[in-house]
Design an enzyme around this catalytic site. Sequence first.
Site, mmCIF file in Angstrom:
data_model
loop_
_atom_site.group_PDB
_atom_site.id
_atom_site.type_symbol
_atom_site.label_atom_id
_atom_site.label_comp_id
_atom_site.label_asym_id
_atom_site.label_seq_id
_atom_site.Cartn_x
_atom_site.Cartn_y
_atom_site.Cartn_z
ATOM 1 N N SER A 1 0.856 -1.190 0.000
ATOM 2 C CA SER A 1 0.000 0.000 0.000
ATOM 3 C C SER A 1 0.892 1.240 0.000
ATOM 4 O O SER A 1 2.000 1.212 0.555
ATOM 5 C CB SER A 1 -0.853 -0.038 1.266
ATOM 6 O OG SER A 1 -1.451 1.206 1.491
ATOM 7 N N TYR B 1 -2.099 -1.382 10.102
ATOM 8 C CA TYR B 1 -2.163 -1.734 8.671
ATOM 9 C C TYR B 1 -0.900 -1.226 7.986
ATOM 10 O O TYR B 1 -0.220 -1.984 7.273
ATOM 11 C CB TYR B 1 -3.411 -1.125 8.013
ATOM 12 C CG TYR B 1 -3.482 -1.399 6.529
ATOM 13 C CD1 TYR B 1 -3.730 -2.688 6.054
ATOM 14 C CD2 TYR B 1 -3.284 -0.380 5.596
ATOM 15 C CE1 TYR B 1 -3.789 -2.952 4.689
ATOM 16 C CE2 TYR B 1 -3.348 -0.635 4.228
ATOM 17 C CZ TYR B 1 -3.596 -1.917 3.786
ATOM 18 O OH TYR B 1 -3.643 -2.178 2.429
#
Length: 266
Positions: free
Chosen positions: A129, A142
Amino acid sequence: MKSNKTIIITGTSGGIGFVLAEYFGKKGHKVYGLSRKTAESPYFITIPTDITDNNQVQAAITKVLNDGQNIDLLINNAGMGMVGAVEDSTKDDIWKLFNLNLVGAVQLMSAVLPAMRAQKNGQIINISSIGSEMGLPFRGFYSASKSALDKVTEAIRYEVSPWNIHVCSLHLGDIKTKIAENRVKTSVSDPYKITFSKVHDLMNSHVDDGTEPLDVAVYIEKLILKDHWKAHYYFGKFGQKIGVPLKWILPQRLYEKLMKKYNKLD
Ligand SMILES: NC(=O)c1ccc[n+]([C@@H]2O[C@H](COP(=O)([O-])OP(=O)(O)OC[C@H]3O[C@@H](n4cnc5c(N)ncnc54)[C@H](OP(=O)(O)O)[C@@H]3O)[C@@H](O)[C@H]2O)c1
């Protein structure tokens, strides 16, 4: 790209993985999808697999090899998000997240590498990401789980390059999927409720306005034609990708100020 590659993609019951699997299947590649649920598609074969269970991972890869296939490309796509304040996050939630986003992806790499070494080539894309490059508010774990996978990606590149095996992190910006519904949600305690709710609404709207998963497939199709890979590739909207170089260039205080503004925290 040769027309008969064998591609293993994790997390193909929905979202980006499903679109990737159909896209490459339609192009004539032999695609195996590994996820717990099965998505019906004539374009790829699902091997129901929980990638956090190493026995299931090994059995899935054995099945592919027993089909007489080489393994040309692994796309480590299965993953999930997690939202909540760092302070409120439980050990169980953190472990669940790392067990999928980091350990699961590593188990897949370990399972395909013997075959890739034997055939003296292979490609592995670890889906990361843009948020792995910065600690995102209320998504700290995350960011950390994807960042941990990035570091493993950087390390393994040195280890497997003698066998012509290429590995990279593909850092995605927001992509329009159901990732928001599937996130681990920690309970949010009173002191954080107001700011969390603002950031949470914003992060969900970014996913709803995100890039189409099909565009990721087109990007990967071009990427796998390259002879040499960098460790990191970034795909997404300009306003998100620019956050990565800005972090390196800008004074830290200015960068944090911009991040607060972007996340509606000021
Ligand atoms: N969407 C975004 O904005 C975005 C942005 C940056 C990065 N990413 C990354 O892109 C990847 C795909 O995300 P997405 O948006 O497509 O998410 P998604 O729609 O929630 O899909 C996640 C996929 O992962 C699979 N999965 C979850 N746990 C699994 C397990 N234990 N074993 C096997 N498969 C498992 C799910 O299938 P089952 O439940 O059937 O197992 C599902 O197919 C993730 O790694 C995510 O972090 C997404």
